[in-house]
Design an enzyme around this catalytic site. Structure first.
Site, mmCIF file in Angstrom:
data_model
loop_
_atom_site.group_PDB
_atom_site.id
_atom_site.type_symbol
_atom_site.label_atom_id
_atom_site.label_comp_id
_atom_site.label_asym_id
_atom_site.label_seq_id
_atom_site.Cartn_x
_atom_site.Cartn_y
_atom_site.Cartn_z
ATOM 1 N N SER A 271 0.860 -1.191 0.000
ATOM 2 C CA SER A 271 0.000 0.000 0.000
ATOM 3 C C SER A 271 0.894 1.238 0.000
ATOM 4 O O SER A 271 1.763 1.359 -0.854
ATOM 5 C CB SER A 271 -0.928 -0.076 1.214
ATOM 6 O OG SER A 271 -1.868 0.950 1.189
ATOM 7 N N HIS B 138 -2.606 -0.700 -3.430
ATOM 8 C CA HIS B 138 -3.743 0.209 -3.275
ATOM 9 C C HIS B 138 -3.523 1.458 -4.120
ATOM 10 O O HIS B 138 -2.570 2.189 -3.922
ATOM 11 C CB HIS B 138 -3.920 0.614 -1.806
ATOM 12 C CG HIS B 138 -4.349 -0.526 -0.955
ATOM 13 N ND1 HIS B 138 -4.065 -0.608 0.385
ATOM 14 C CD2 HIS B 138 -5.051 -1.652 -1.251
ATOM 15 C CE1 HIS B 138 -4.576 -1.729 0.871
ATOM 16 N NE2 HIS B 138 -5.178 -2.375 -0.099
ATOM 17 N N ASP C 86 -5.018 -4.170 5.654
ATOM 18 C CA ASP C 86 -5.379 -5.076 4.565
ATOM 19 C C ASP C 86 -4.239 -6.084 4.375
ATOM 20 O O ASP C 86 -3.069 -5.718 4.470
ATOM 21 C CB ASP C 86 -5.605 -4.264 3.282
ATOM 22 C CG ASP C 86 -6.333 -5.065 2.216
ATOM 23 O OD1 ASP C 86 -6.910 -6.117 2.552
ATOM 24 O OD2 ASP C 86 -6.342 -4.629 1.050
#
Lengths: 192, 281
Positions: free
Chosen positions: A11, A38, A131
């Site tokens: 991310s 992401h 996540d």
């Protein structure tokens, strides 16, 4: 073959981490890599092209129902979850965001774990949310190899810190992770 | 006491065989998800079991068999209702530039929006037609097999917090007005104007089990077939091909393609990137 695929979740700080990793992975690296990073829902994935220039491997956006092939690196299209089916093809969904993200790392990891079982390597790198943690757990439960970037080494330590809670097989700085992957790739070739 | 034992999520997940559960849903209720992509279905089934506190697969099967409401809820959950107004603005821009001129040549226009879910994209279409002066001679058949979603679509009420993003989408899609002219705002929600609803016909239609119901000039079916396996994709593509007039337009989701279906050579590519196809004469 020891491992049939590698899934990576990244991310915040991901572009730098991926740049570094792909500049180190050699041309003959055969294990397919599937990465969820992401990104903005409005992204046109131009950054894949940018990353491709720094890489020895062929990076591409995954297509629906595409068969996963050795030597390739795949990314989901912006604003879709990416899943792997048992026949090792890609499928997409536009389900709700998971952990505020679409694509979500957990969605990829959980489906990949089901498809590849103990033939899978799962890696969580730099990022600033959680996540990937439950996906990595699923990979571990199904016998896959789990690796988390050393939070000290990560640009953002939250996501690796979170993933460490599942007790991964390795906690390593990015360079060492890449070394390990290269080693695994060699073993794969010597034990076809 | 046994009920208090925490669910062993690992075991639960291992147990789930989607085909088995989908068979029951079909045999007992006629809901047919048997040709959906499995990874997605498994995820939804697993989530439903966790949320309902279901301990194992046999309990899940029992619930489906004996609890009609539960089965209906499950059916709704397996159908994805996530959507947006002007989802993929570039697609709507292309629609305006490449498809509207074709529609203008027809004295009346029939549009089928297949898998309209909660209606956002059908309203987007209505807005576009209005701005292009075509609305009054158009009928939009907006269909879905999920009756809950259809009811929601008919009402045309959406939460306020989504409007900012919809407005951005609308502007990026080449909108000609202020987006706020199309709705009224009240109590944290917006309601779409009646003038947009007049020519939309909302109807329950199941792409998997139902057949052609009208001859149309334009079909939109976006992000529906990503959930289908190849056979089902082909079946539905045949249904669309049959429904379209010669020279009619088919619009798919930006990540869906005709390329790998049997009907690829039956269409011309009007906009390759935005997946807009024209049926050959």
């Amino acid at each position: 073959m020891l491992y049939d695929a590698i899934v990576i979740g990244v991310s915040a700080g991901g572009i730098n981490a991926m740049k570094k990793m792909f500049s180190m992975l050699p041309k003959h690296f055969a294990i397919p890599i599937i990465i969820v990073s992401h990104i903005s829902a409005r992204s046109d994935n131009q950054w894949i092209r940018f990353l491709n220039e720094k890489s020895n491997l062929a990076l591409k956006e995954a297509d629906e129902k595409e068969i996963i092939e050795p030597g390739k690196v795949y990314f989901p299209p912006a604003n879709y979850h990416l899943l792997i089916e048992k026949d090792r093809t890609f499928s997409f969904t536009i389900d709700e965001k998971i952990n505020f993200a679409r694509p979500s790392i957990d969605v990829l990891f959980e489906s990949a774990a089901d498809a590849y079982k103990n033939k899978l390597i799962g890696i969580v790198l730099t990022g600033s949310n959680s996540d990937g943690t439950s996906g990595l757990k699923r990979i571990k439960d199904l016998g896959g190899l789990t690796i988390v970037q050393d939070p000290e080494d990560a640009e953002y330590d939250f996501m690796p810190e979170s993933a460490i809670s599942i007790g991964p097989d390795h906690i390593l700085p990015l360079e060492k992770i890449t070394d390990l992957l290269i080693k695994m790739n060699k073993q794969n070739i010597s034990k076809p | 006491m046994n009920n208090r034992k925490p669910i062993d999520t690992h075991q639960l997940h291992l147990q789930i065989n989607p085909a088995e559960i989908l068979d029951i849903l079909y045999q007992k209720y006629g809901y047919d998800f048997r040709q959906y992509s499995e990874a997605h279905i498994k995820r939804r089934l697993y989530n439903r079991m966790l949320m309902s506190g279901i301990k194992d697969v046999s309990q899940m099967k029992g619930r489906i068999m004996n609890d009609e409401l539960f089965a209906a809820d499950l059916m709704h959950e397996l159908s994805i209702t996530v959507t947006e107004m002007f989802r993929d603005p570039k697609f709507y821009k292309s629609l305006r530039e490449n498809v509207i001129p074709i529609l203008k040549t027809y004295p009346f226009i029939k549009i089928w929006h297949a898998g309209c879910s909660t209606g956002e994209e059908a309203y987007s279409m209505a807005i576009l037609l209005k701005e292009e002066g075509l609305y009054d001679r158009s009928t939009i058949y907006a269909t879905d097999f999920n009756q809950q979603a259809l009811n929601h679509a008919k009402e045309g009420i959406y939460p306020n917090e989504l409007i900012k993003e919809y407005t951005t989408n609308y502007q990026l899609a080449g909108g000609k007005e202020s987006f706020s002219t199309y709705y009224s705002s009240n109590y944290g929600h917006v309601i779409m104007h009646q003038s947009l609803k007049n020519n939309i016909v909302w109807a329950n239609h199941n792409l998997v089990t139902d057949s052609v119901f009208a001859e149309v000039h334009l079909i939109l079916c976006r992000n529906v077939m990503i959930y289908f396996d190849k056979n089902l994709q082909n079946k539905v593509q045949n249904l669309f091909h049959e429904s379209l007039v010669k020279g009619g337009i088919l619009c798919l989701g930006t990540k869906e393609s005709l390329r790998f279906t049997d009907l690829y050579d039956q269409y011309l590519e009007l906009d390759k990137t935005q997946r807009i196809y024209k049926k050959k004469y």
